[in-house]
Design a protein around this motif. Sequence first.
Motif, PDB file in Angstrom:
ATOM      1  N   THR A 272     127.103  71.966  99.157  1.00  0.00           N
ATOM      2  CA  THR A 272     127.253  71.436  97.804  1.00  0.00           C
ATOM      3  C   THR A 272     128.267  70.303  97.794  1.00  0.00           C
ATOM      4  O   THR A 272     129.087  70.162  98.707  1.00  0.00           O
ATOM      5  N   THR A 274     130.761  70.088  95.863  1.00  0.00           N
ATOM      6  CA  THR A 274     132.115  70.649  95.734  1.00  0.00           C
ATOM      7  C   THR A 274     132.661  71.065  97.088  1.00  0.00           C
ATOM      8  O   THR A 274     133.815  70.791  97.415  1.00  0.00           O
ATOM      9  N   ASN A 275     131.836  71.724  97.905  1.00  0.00           N
ATOM     10  CA  ASN A 275     132.294  72.122  99.239  1.00  0.00           C
ATOM     11  C   ASN A 275     132.579  70.906 100.105  1.00  0.00           C
ATOM     12  O   ASN A 275     133.531  70.890 100.885  1.00  0.00           O
ATOM     13  N   LYS A 367     139.601  67.464  93.270  1.00  0.00           N
ATOM     14  CA  LYS A 367     139.822  68.889  93.125  1.00  0.00           C
ATOM     15  C   LYS A 367     139.943  69.269  91.666  1.00  0.00           C
ATOM     16  O   LYS A 367     139.337  70.247  91.195  1.00  0.00           O
ATOM     17  N   TRP A 370     136.389  68.976  89.976  1.00  0.00           N
ATOM     18  CA  TRP A 370     135.427  70.036  90.305  1.00  0.00           C
ATOM     19  C   TRP A 370     135.862  71.396  89.744  1.00  0.00           C
ATOM     20  O   TRP A 370     135.043  72.255  89.459  1.00  0.00           O
ATOM     21  N   GLU A 371     137.176  71.567  89.591  1.00  0.00           N
ATOM     22  CA  GLU A 371     137.626  72.813  88.978  1.00  0.00           C
ATOM     23  C   GLU A 371     137.198  72.872  87.502  1.00  0.00           C
ATOM     24  O   GLU A 371     136.851  73.936  86.999  1.00  0.00           O
ATOM     25  N   THR A 374     133.274  73.449  87.546  1.00  0.00           N
ATOM     26  CA  THR A 374     132.853  74.794  87.954  1.00  0.00           C
ATOM     27  C   THR A 374     133.543  75.897  87.153  1.00  0.00           C
ATOM     28  O   THR A 374     133.265  77.074  87.330  1.00  0.00           O
TER      29      THR A 374
END
Length: 377
Positions: A272, A274-275, A367, A370-371, A374
Amino acid sequence: MSDDFYNLLGVARDADEATLKSAYRKKAMQWHPDKNPGNAQAEAKFKEINEAYAALSDPQKRALYDRYGKAGLNGGGGGGGFHGDAGDIFESVFGDIFGEVFGGRRQQQRAGPARGADLRYDYTITLEEAFRGKDAELRIPTDQICEVCDGSGAEPGTRPEVCPTCSGTGQVRAQQGFFMMQRTCPTCHGRGTIIKKPCKSCHGQGTKQVERTLSVAIPAGVEDGTRVRLTGEGELGARGGPRGDLYVFLSVKKHDLFEREGPNLFCRIPVTMTNAALGGKIEVPTIDGGKAELEIPEGSQTGKRIRMRHHGMTTLKSALRGDMHVELFVETPSNLSARQKELLREFAGECGDKSHPEHTGFFDKAKSFWEKVTGTD
């Protein structure tokens, strides 16, 4: 007499294979001891001619001879000297048409037991089976000695008779000039015997085709094209001779995920966004049927390769394993919600034209973004 191989055969140093063979034929027939009985000089000359042809007809030996002379063939240049039988070389060039023109030794060999031919069987396995090995059962059509006539081919109570045409030799000979022409007997087809009352079960063949089940142990680590030999499982030998061997040639099916190069495996795994941006750990499948944890570095891009040591194929006849190379494929999310799209636009605005991963503060922004997306803030 000259010791130079080219002079012995009467050819130029750049003579091709056909020219060499033609020259050898002429010289061999001229100096053969049976054409020159009692002539020690002819016998010595014949041996020299065979030595010359044995060296010059082999590309590797010829190269050594051209560079080092006879010393190269005797070990001075890394090669080996002439160790062949002059009669064997003569027969290999002239073939069966002159097979017994100079002696009866091979005729006696032909009349005796002969080893059966080797057979080939193609067998396909999966990559997983190549990894761990397999005990396979093969159903193979093969010839078996007829139980009714015990392999003689004759009806019980009778037996094969000596061929009247060749007197049991299997060969017929005819004189033509100083040549003794020899061919397979047309009556018995080389068997030396004829069957007047053929066995009804095998129709005079002495053998019947049956299907046998054979077990073969396929070792772990085999590759596409590997062959496994089963000694004595080939074709029946002639005139009571031993069976040949059976060679099982292995083919490995193409795998849906893994590609193989020797002991190493290569695969492409989706991750993904995010990863890829933030880094993390994911589980990837392995060839042994399990899963292994893969560490994704922060800021990974599509095409990045990560090596997982000792997660590849088994090495043949070894306890070692190769590596698995994982290529990352970053997936772009689809079907975003209105809020996610809004956050993406906000993130793009904050990054501006300086969104390269090396830009200071990029990963901190990623970071945080994406936090939010998600819901892990």
